[in-house]
Design an enzyme around this catalytic site. Structure first.
Site, PDB file in Angstrom:
ATOM      1  N   GLU A  96       8.777   0.331  11.545  1.00  0.00           N
ATOM      2  CA  GLU A  96       9.756   1.284  11.410  1.00  0.00           C
ATOM      3  C   GLU A  96       9.075   2.667  11.520  1.00  0.00           C
ATOM      4  OE1 GLU A  96      13.096   0.792  10.903  1.00  0.00           O
ATOM      5  OE2 GLU A  96      13.074  -1.238  10.622  1.00  0.00           O
TER       6      GLU A  96
ATOM      7  N   LYS B 117       0.921  -1.231  -0.169  1.00  0.00           N
ATOM      8  CA  LYS B 117       0.102  -0.030  -0.016  1.00  0.00           C
ATOM      9  C   LYS B 117       0.748   1.097  -0.039  1.00  0.00           C
ATOM     10  CE  LYS B 117      -1.614   2.905   2.800  1.00  0.00           C
ATOM     11  NZ  LYS B 117      -1.451   4.150   1.813  1.00  0.00           N
TER      12      LYS B 117
ATOM     13  N   GLU C 135       9.291  15.068  17.245  1.00  0.00           N
ATOM     14  CA  GLU C 135      10.066  15.334  15.797  1.00  0.00           C
ATOM     15  C   GLU C 135       9.184  16.459  14.901  1.00  0.00           C
ATOM     16  OE1 GLU C 135       8.364  11.444  13.064  1.00  0.00           O
ATOM     17  OE2 GLU C 135      10.566  12.043  12.886  1.00  0.00           O
TER      18      GLU C 135
ATOM     19  N   CYS D  78      13.028  10.199   8.788  1.00  0.00           N
ATOM     20  CA  CYS D  78      12.775   9.757  10.298  1.00  0.00           C
ATOM     21  C   CYS D  78      14.105   9.768  11.025  1.00  0.00           C
ATOM     22  CB  CYS D  78      12.297   8.338  10.165  1.00  0.00           C
ATOM     23  SG  CYS D  78      13.368   7.234   9.386  1.00  0.00           S
TER      24      CYS D  78
HETATM   25  N1  LIG Z   1      11.476   4.460  11.126  1.00  0.00           N
HETATM   26  C1  LIG Z   1      11.559   4.478   9.753  1.00  0.00           C
HETATM   27  O1  LIG Z   1      12.298   3.756   9.081  1.00  0.00           O
HETATM   28  C2  LIG Z   1      10.965   5.615   9.259  1.00  0.00           C
HETATM   29  C3  LIG Z   1      11.009   5.990   7.764  1.00  0.00           C
HETATM   30  C4  LIG Z   1      10.293   7.111   7.182  1.00  0.00           C
HETATM   31  C5  LIG Z   1       9.312   7.736   7.838  1.00  0.00           C
HETATM   32  N2  LIG Z   1       9.138   7.244   9.337  1.00  0.00           N
HETATM   33  C6  LIG Z   1       8.094   8.033  10.091  1.00  0.00           C
HETATM   34  O2  LIG Z   1       6.962   8.302   9.268  1.00  0.00           O
HETATM   35  C7  LIG Z   1       6.584   9.362   9.771  1.00  0.00           C
HETATM   36  C8  LIG Z   1       6.059  10.503   8.509  1.00  0.00           C
HETATM   37  O3  LIG Z   1       5.311   9.927   7.416  1.00  0.00           O
HETATM   38  P1  LIG Z   1       3.905   9.968   7.273  1.00  0.00           P
HETATM   39  O4  LIG Z   1       3.459  11.212   7.709  1.00  0.00           O
HETATM   40  O5  LIG Z   1       3.472   9.495   5.999  1.00  0.00           O
HETATM   41  O6  LIG Z   1       3.321   8.813   8.312  1.00  0.00           O
HETATM   42  P2  LIG Z   1       1.831   7.969   8.334  1.00  0.00           P
HETATM   43  O7  LIG Z   1       1.948   7.244   9.489  1.00  0.00           O
HETATM   44  O8  LIG Z   1       0.871   9.264   8.264  1.00  0.00           O
HETATM   45  O9  LIG Z   1       1.830   7.459   6.924  1.00  0.00           O
HETATM   46  C9  LIG Z   1       2.605   6.294   6.644  1.00  0.00           C
HETATM   47  C10 LIG Z   1       1.891   5.242   5.773  1.00  0.00           C
HETATM   48  O10 LIG Z   1       0.694   4.933   6.637  1.00  0.00           O
HETATM   49  C11 LIG Z   1      -0.337   5.192   5.824  1.00  0.00           C
HETATM   50  N3  LIG Z   1      -1.592   5.621   6.646  1.00  0.00           N
HETATM   51  C12 LIG Z   1      -1.908   6.450   7.277  1.00  0.00           C
HETATM   52  N4  LIG Z   1      -2.785   6.345   8.288  1.00  0.00           N
HETATM   53  C13 LIG Z   1      -3.123   5.061   8.272  1.00  0.00           C
HETATM   54  C14 LIG Z   1      -4.115   4.203   8.811  1.00  0.00           C
HETATM   55  N5  LIG Z   1      -5.097   4.698   9.451  1.00  0.00           N
HETATM   56  N6  LIG Z   1      -4.032   2.819   8.519  1.00  0.00           N
HETATM   57  C15 LIG Z   1      -3.156   2.440   7.712  1.00  0.00           C
HETATM   58  N7  LIG Z   1      -2.198   3.118   7.265  1.00  0.00           N
HETATM   59  C16 LIG Z   1      -2.212   4.366   7.096  1.00  0.00           C
HETATM   60  C17 LIG Z   1      -0.170   6.314   4.986  1.00  0.00           C
HETATM   61  O11 LIG Z   1      -1.007   6.500   3.809  1.00  0.00           O
HETATM   62  C18 LIG Z   1       1.278   5.929   4.320  1.00  0.00           C
HETATM   63  O12 LIG Z   1       1.316   5.128   3.479  1.00  0.00           O
HETATM   64  C19 LIG Z   1       7.448  10.427  10.616  1.00  0.00           C
HETATM   65  O13 LIG Z   1       6.984   9.952  11.892  1.00  0.00           O
HETATM   66  C20 LIG Z   1       8.561   9.571  10.474  1.00  0.00           C
HETATM   67  O14 LIG Z   1       9.668   9.460  11.255  1.00  0.00           O
HETATM   68  C21 LIG Z   1       9.900   6.319   9.792  1.00  0.00           C
HETATM   69  O1  LIG Z   2      13.164   8.154   6.698  1.00  0.00           O
HETATM   70  C1  LIG Z   2      13.620   7.193   6.962  1.00  0.00           C
HETATM   71  C2  LIG Z   2      14.485   6.243   6.168  1.00  0.00           C
HETATM   72  C3  LIG Z   2      15.573   7.077   5.620  1.00  0.00           C
HETATM   73  C4  LIG Z   2      16.740   6.241   5.447  1.00  0.00           C
HETATM   74  O2  LIG Z   2      16.832   5.075   5.048  1.00  0.00           O
HETATM   75  O3  LIG Z   2      17.848   6.894   5.775  1.00  0.00           O
END
Ligand SMILES: NC(=O)c1ccc[n+]([C@@H]2O[C@H](COP(=O)([O-])OP(=O)(O)OC[C@H]3O[C@@H](n4cnc5c(N)ncnc54)[C@H](O)[C@@H]3O)[C@@H](O)[C@H]2O)c1
Ligand SMILES: O=CCCC(=O)O
Length: 502
Positions: free
Chosen positions: A267, A190, A399, A301
């Site tokens: 993650e 997704k 963050e 992230c």
């Molecule tokens: N740890 C990691 O590897 C990593 C990597 C990238 C981003 N992030 C984190 O992601 C966040 C930013 O990304 P974002 O704003 O897209 O996050 P988000 O959680 O809003 O969205 C991530 C994914 O989840 C989906 N999503 C949203 N609501 C949902 C629900 N109710 N049920 C199922 N899926 C849903 C979104 O469409 C998207 O595909 C930040 O907190 C960042 O730190 C973490």
């Molecule tokens: O945003 C998180 C992933 C980015 C990375 O793999 O460095």
């Protein structure tokens, strides 16, 4: 009414990689059963890019059924066969890297050079896991029960739901797909509503690589995201969900997945401390902090979120850091010389503004930036540096996910480690020091999944990526990444202690 993409739409070498109105299910390009679509817009200009199918839970069930039907055959492929498929997919990603990078810049906004870097990073997960696929070994275990012989084999967990964020439209997808396929799993991906087109281009390349039908399925949705997410998290056929995104959504998916006891990889969000001790090489620390804080305009992230600088070098660091930030060139990621693009949407801009206002109200001083850039577009914000940060400010606890660098002064090692560890999350942490004993002490004391010492960049396909505390669990990339998609099966033979027959 058909809408046309803006005149600033990038010209692809292979326009057939740009898939609109269709998702990829069971080896075919399909629309949502309802025929409904949603719009995707360029975060830099606000211009229309294209439309994608608004999948429902029911549409997603079809994709799950396709993955389930493909699993019995795909799981029996040899490691070498899976390796060749991943290698072919890798080659196609590399061959089409310009087009993929154009799609990333178009829908995500990051500068084209960064987008090219992301494509190379994304491809590397296919290459890496093509090399891991033939090396899935079990063990031979000396049993404690006389006459028993014990071996283990590793088997794919089954159908996986993969949910990814917009900040790395290619790499977050391939970091899950590579190990899933290497293990022999079949998947439903997704993609995020903000950046679906890069992932759909990857699906087209999967097709060309000869990945068997049903093995990879890509679904898109915007409005129905909670419904589609819930379908993946609750469907009994799905054995594992791997999620990258916010901690809030991770918690929700975990709750939804608990009745069927799915295997999970989470993650989630970070709030990385970046510590500069008095004994650090200040210029190197400035360069490291710039790289860590402002990568993708602060939207990763693992971006530094709290920059702690020891009092003896605080002023020197702040002045040099601010000078570097003043040199950034913010603009449309397709334009020459641009170092930083827009934020993804207006909600991201609002969060940045709120964090800056909060810091100012509580005594912080904006020394660079602090304003929107409306002449460039609604989602542009000046890279910002704030001095005099304290632990009472919002940035200390949450963050920002944007281009705001808050510099916190500190006095002692104990104080800063306590501050760093006060966060609920623990993804990445960084520090700069030249004292070997301190380096060991602090690296071991930080409550994070990844530590960068004298560097602001830690991401590497070969290194395990993941967090602790409320940053989630599971590791991606590296030699460990494939384990997330494998079950260990124990096979015990009894009666193996009979004497040799004469
Ligand atoms: N740890 C990691 O590897 C990593 C990597 C990238 C981003 N992030 C984190 O992601 C966040 C930013 O990304 P974002 O704003 O897209 O996050 P988000 O959680 O809003 O969205 C991530 C994914 O989840 C989906 N999503 C949203 N609501 C949902 C629900 N109710 N049920 C199922 N899926 C849903 C979104 O469409 C998207 O595909 C930040 O907190 C960042 O730190 C973490
Ligand atoms: O945003 C998180 C992933 C980015 C990375 O793999 O460095």
């Amino acid at each position: 009414m058909t809408r046309l993409a803006s005149s600033r739409a990038p010209k692809l070498n292979d326009p057939s990689l740009f898939k609109t109105d269709v998702c990829y299910v069971n080896g075919e390009w399909v629309k949502a059963a309802s025929g409904k679509t949603f719009e995707v817009n360029d975060p830099a200009t606000g211009d229309f890019i294209g439309t994608c199918p608004e999948f429902t839970g029911k549409d997603t069930e079809n994709a799950i059924a396709a993955a389930a039907a493909a699993f019995p055959s795909f799981r029996t492929k040899t490691g070498r066969e899976k390796a060749r498929l991943l290698r072919k997919w890798y080659d196609l990603v590399v061959e089409n890297s310009d087009d993929l990078a154009k799609l990333i810049t178009w829908e995500n906004g990051k500068p084209f050079a960064d987008a090219k870097g992301e494509v190379a990073y994304a491809a590397s997960f296919f290459e890496w896991f093509s090399e891991e696929a033939p090396r899935i070994y079990g063990d031979s275990i000396p049993a404690t029960v006389p006459g028993n012989r014990v071996v283990t084999i590793k088997q794919p967990v089954g159908v996986c739901g993969l949910i990814t964020p917009w900040n790395f439209p290619a790499a977050m997808v391939t970091r899950k797909l590579g190990p899933a396929l290497a293990a022999g799993c079949t998947v439903v991906v997704k993609t995020p509503g903000e950046t679906p087109f890069t992932a759909l281009a990857l699906a087209e390349l999967a097709h060309r690589a000869g990945i068997p039908k049903g093995v990879v399925n890509f679904v898109t949705t915007l409005k129905n995201t909670p419904e589609v997410g819930e379908t993946l998290a609750t469907h009994p056929t799905v054995r594992k969900v791997s999620f990258t995104g916010s901690t809030a959504v991770g918690r929700l998916l975990m709750k939804q997945a608990s009745p069927t006891l799915k295997i999970l990889s989470m993650e989630l969000g970070g709030n990385a401390p970046f510590i500069v001790f008095d004994d650090a090489d200040v210029d190197a620390a400035v360069a490291g902090a710039i790289a860590s804080k402002f990568r993708s305009s602060g939207q990763t992230c693992v971006c530094a979120n709290r920059i702690y600088v020891q009092k003896g070098i605080y002023d020197e660091f702040a002045q040099k850091f601010a000078e570097k930030v003043k040199g950034f060139k913010v603009g449309n990621g397709f334009d020459e010389g641009i170092t930083h693009g827009p934020l993804i949407h207006d909600r991201a801009v609002s969060k940045v503004e709120a964090h800056i206002k909060d810091a100012e109200k509580k005594g912080g001083k904006v020394v660079v930036g602090g304003q929107k850039l409306p002449d460039l577009g609604a989602n542009f914000y000046q890279p910002t540096v704030i001095t005099g940060m304290t632990k009472e400010m919002a940035i200390a606890g949450e963050e920002t996910f944007g281009p705001v660098a808050g510099l916190f002064p500190f006095a002692t090692e104990q104080e800063v480690v306590d501050l760093a560890n006060s966060a609920e999350v623990g993804l990445a942490g960084y520090f700069f020091s030249r004292d070997l004993e301190r380096i060991t002490r602090v690296a071991e004391a930080l409550e994070v999944g990844m530590v960068g010492i004298n560097t602001g960049l830690i991401s590497d396909t070969a290194s395990p990526f993941g967090g602790v505390k409320q940053s989630g669990f599971g590791r991606e990339g590296s030699k460990y990444g494939i384990d997330e998609y494998l079950n260990i099966k124990t096979i015990t033979w009894g009666g193996m202690n009979k004497p040799l027959q004469s």
